[in-house]
Write a protein that holds these residues in place. Structure first.
Motif, short mmCIF file in Angstrom:
data_model
loop_
_atom_site.label_atom_id
_atom_site.label_comp_id
_atom_site.label_asym_id
_atom_site.label_seq_id
_atom_site.Cartn_x
_atom_site.Cartn_y
_atom_site.Cartn_z
N MET A 1 -56.88 -12.98 -83.47
CA MET A 1 -56.99 -14.03 -84.47
C MET A 1 -58.40 -14.61 -84.44
N ASP A 2 -59.04 -14.59 -85.60
CA ASP A 2 -60.42 -15.06 -85.69
C ASP A 2 -60.42 -16.58 -85.89
N LEU A 3 -60.96 -17.30 -84.90
CA LEU A 3 -61.02 -18.76 -84.96
C LEU A 3 -62.45 -19.25 -85.13
N SER A 4 -63.33 -18.38 -85.57
CA SER A 4 -64.71 -18.79 -85.80
C SER A 4 -64.81 -19.65 -87.06
N TRP A 5 -65.82 -20.51 -87.10
CA TRP A 5 -66.00 -21.44 -88.22
C TRP A 5 -66.42 -20.66 -89.47
N PRO A 6 -65.65 -20.77 -90.56
CA PRO A 6 -65.98 -20.02 -91.79
C PRO A 6 -67.28 -20.49 -92.41
N GLU A 7 -67.76 -19.69 -93.35
CA GLU A 7 -69.04 -19.98 -93.99
C GLU A 7 -68.88 -20.71 -95.32
N THR A 8 -67.88 -20.36 -96.11
CA THR A 8 -67.72 -20.97 -97.43
C THR A 8 -66.90 -22.26 -97.33
N PRO A 9 -67.11 -23.20 -98.25
CA PRO A 9 -66.35 -24.47 -98.22
C PRO A 9 -64.84 -24.26 -98.36
N LEU A 10 -64.43 -23.34 -99.23
CA LEU A 10 -63.00 -23.11 -99.42
C LEU A 10 -62.35 -22.58 -98.15
N LYS A 11 -62.99 -21.62 -97.51
CA LYS A 11 -62.44 -21.08 -96.27
C LYS A 11 -62.44 -22.12 -95.16
N LEU A 25 -50.85 -21.34 -81.70
CA LEU A 25 -50.42 -19.95 -81.63
C LEU A 25 -51.41 -19.09 -80.86
N SER A 26 -52.69 -19.32 -81.10
CA SER A 26 -53.70 -18.51 -80.42
C SER A 26 -53.74 -18.79 -78.92
N GLY A 47 -42.06 -15.71 -78.06
CA GLY A 47 -42.83 -16.92 -78.36
C GLY A 47 -42.92 -17.20 -79.84
N SER A 48 -43.05 -16.15 -80.65
CA SER A 48 -43.10 -16.34 -82.10
C SER A 48 -41.79 -16.91 -82.62
N VAL A 49 -40.68 -16.42 -82.10
CA VAL A 49 -39.37 -16.94 -82.52
C VAL A 49 -39.24 -18.42 -82.16
N LEU A 50 -39.69 -18.78 -80.97
CA LEU A 50 -39.62 -20.18 -80.55
C LEU A 50 -40.51 -21.07 -81.41
N TRP A 51 -41.70 -20.59 -81.74
CA TRP A 51 -42.59 -21.37 -82.60
C TRP A 51 -42.00 -21.52 -84.00
N ILE A 52 -41.38 -20.46 -84.52
CA ILE A 52 -40.74 -20.55 -85.83
C ILE A 52 -39.62 -21.58 -85.81
N ALA A 53 -38.84 -21.58 -84.72
CA ALA A 53 -37.77 -22.57 -84.59
C ALA A 53 -38.32 -23.99 -84.58
#
Length: 215
Positions: A1-11, A25-26, A47-53
């Motif tokens: 999962m890419d957690l780097s700061w995006p470049e465009t304002p929308l992103k 999650l990361s 873990g994904s199931v628990l987070w969804i719950a």
């Protein structure tokens, strides 16, 4: 999962909105896409199931709070906010498989997920509630859950009609789905929501009504 700061304002805006979800999650889920973490796929799945719950619980809690704050009935919140929120994963899955040319899988996934929600998602919590309540009630008493809805039967009937309409529409389109077909289905869904809201608010009276007084 890419957690780097995006470049465009929308992103960047999307990044900040999704940060409360992506960061936990990361941190807690191993990224099984990396070769060194592939053996941890079971941990990631559980873990994904628990987070969804957890997210589902928070979504229901917040939706109920919003409904009580603005005086919106719980039935309408379930038909709109909760229905849309729980269907987003199905939407993403359908889009992914449809782009791969698996249109039949996309349709089957949408129908199957609703059947799973009705046949499994509803009975299991009720069954667990009954089992837990049996230890709290006196002998001879059986716990029940009252279902009060002004137009539940009519809404379910219309749902079956829309399902038949879906199959017929796909058949008339020679088993091909295009933009016009998608637009028709979106309009049909909006019509179903409006019809269901009118039923629950009493604007339209359903001849078949469920009430706890009949129990």
């Amino acid at each position: 999962m890419d957690l780097s700061w995006p470049e465009t304002p929308l992103k960047r805006f999307i990044f900040l909105v999704l940060a409360p979800i992506t960061f936990p999650l990361s941190i807690t889920l191993p990224d099984v896409r990396k070769p060194s973490w592939r053996a941890w796929f079971v941990v990631t799945f559980i873990g994904s199931v628990l987070w969804i719950a957890l997210f589902s619980y928070l979504m229901v809690w917040w939706a109920n709070t919003i409904g009580e704050t603005f005086g919106i009935p719980t039935e309408i919140m379930g038909l709109t906010i909760l229905a849309a929120g729980t269907s987003i994963p199905d939407l993403i899955t359908s889009v992914i498989v449809a782009r791969k040319g698996l249109g039949d899988m996309a349709v089957s996934s949408s129908i199957g997920s609703n059947l799973f929600d009705i046949c499994v998602g509803l009975p299991i919590p009720w069954m667990l509630y009954f089992i837990a309540a049996l230890f709290r009630v006196s002998k001879g008493a059986f716990p029940t859950v009252a279902v009060i809805s002004n137009g539940l039967i009519c809404s379910v009937g219309m749902l079956f009609v829309m399902l038949i309409f879906l199959v017929v529409a796909i058949a008339l389109s020679k088993w091909r789905m295009d933009k016009i077909f998608g637009l028709v289905m979106v309009v049909s869904y909006l019509g179903f929501c409006v019809f269901s809201v009118f039923l629950e608010t009493g604007q339209i009276v359903c001849p078949l009504r469920i009430s706890s007084e009949l129990c």
